[in-house]
Design a protein around this motif. Structure first.
Motif, short mmCIF file in Angstrom:
data_model
loop_
_atom_site.label_atom_id
_atom_site.label_comp_id
_atom_site.label_asym_id
_atom_site.label_seq_id
_atom_site.Cartn_x
_atom_site.Cartn_y
_atom_site.Cartn_z
N THR A 1 0.85 -1.20 0.00
CA THR A 1 0.00 0.00 0.00
C THR A 1 0.89 1.25 0.00
OG1 THR A 1 0.00 0.22 2.40
CG2 THR A 1 -1.69 -1.21 1.44
N LYS A 2 0.23 2.39 -0.18
CA LYS A 2 0.94 3.68 -0.14
C LYS A 2 1.70 3.83 1.18
CE LYS A 2 -1.51 6.69 -2.60
NZ LYS A 2 -2.53 7.68 -2.90
N ASN A 3 1.07 3.39 2.28
CA ASN A 3 1.70 3.50 3.60
C ASN A 3 3.03 2.77 3.67
OD1 ASN A 3 -0.17 5.09 4.76
ND2 ASN A 3 -1.28 3.47 5.83
N ASP A 4 3.10 1.61 3.00
CA ASP A 4 4.35 0.83 3.02
C ASP A 4 5.49 1.62 2.40
OD1 ASP A 4 2.92 -1.33 4.12
OD2 ASP A 4 2.38 -2.07 2.14
N PHE A 5 5.21 2.27 1.28
CA PHE A 5 6.25 3.05 0.59
C PHE A 5 6.58 4.33 1.38
CE2 PHE A 5 4.39 0.46 -2.79
CZ PHE A 5 5.54 -0.04 -3.40
#
Length: 206
Positions: A7-11
């Motif tokens: 997800t965006k959060n991971d990046f």
């Protein structure tokens, strides 16, 4: 066990300032997904390589001040570590997911492997898909696309592996973050599986 997609959060973890803060976010968001990928692909790689494979999730334990700019799970035929061995990796930088076959500078047999690669250069040049990429340094995100490499440039990478102590060789596939966050867990797993199957001949040469 199904794998989770990214997800965006991971990046965005890689935009967090401070070693402790970034490590905390990595442990919370990304490491559980790398553990899942490790469990999921160890049997696949054991079957493809014909060797018992083990997975190792990066702990970044030696860091004292610089927060990690990337993180990964590595797979090797050794339960104690992977850096000395030819191995596979799945991981991410802030900008992309990477799926690699890698032989990095700690490996003692680089010279012999460089010679084997040189001997099989024609086969490798034809077999590696155009959109795969090469790298000569696992600590940097820069890569060279296979279809932008001449055969001579590939040979020079193989030759460097034989002569330069810190030389490395990585080959694999990258997924830009915008595309990666749209991939379903199932599509991500299929993609990784396909990339590993393509890279197996390199592993067997090593």
């Amino acid at each position: 066990m199904p794998v989770s997609g990214f997800t965006k959060n991971d990046f965005n973890v890689f935009t967090i300032d401070g070693l402790d803060e970034r490590m905390e976010a990595l442990k919370e968001h990304v490491r559980p997904k790398l553990e899942e990928l490790g469990k999921e692909f160890t049997p696949t790689l054991s079957s493809l390589t014909g060797e018992e494979m083990f997975y190792h999730v990066a702990k970044h334990a030696r860091r004292t001040k610089n927060p990690p700019k990337d993180t990964w799970v590595a797979f090797a035929a050794n339960s104690r570590g992977y850096k000395m061995m030819p191995h596979f990796q799945i991981g991410l930088w802030e900008s992309h997911v990477f799926i690699w076959f890698a032989l990095i500078y700690e490996a003692p047999d680089k010279e012999a492997f460089g010679k084997v690669l040189e001997k099989n250069a024609d086969f490798i040049y034809k077999q590696i898909p155009a959109d795969f990429v090469w790298s000569t340094d696992h600590t940097k995100p820069d890569t060279i696309k296979h279809d932008e490499l001449s055969r001579d440039e590939l040979l020079s990478m193989f030759s460097r592996l034989q002569t330069v102590k810190k030389a490395e060789i990585l080959c694999g596939y990258q997924v830009p973050r915008e595309r990666a966050i749209k991939l379903s867990p199932d599509d991500l797993a299929k993609m990784i599986d396909g990339v590993f199957k393509t890279l197996i001949p390199l592993y067997k040469m090593a």
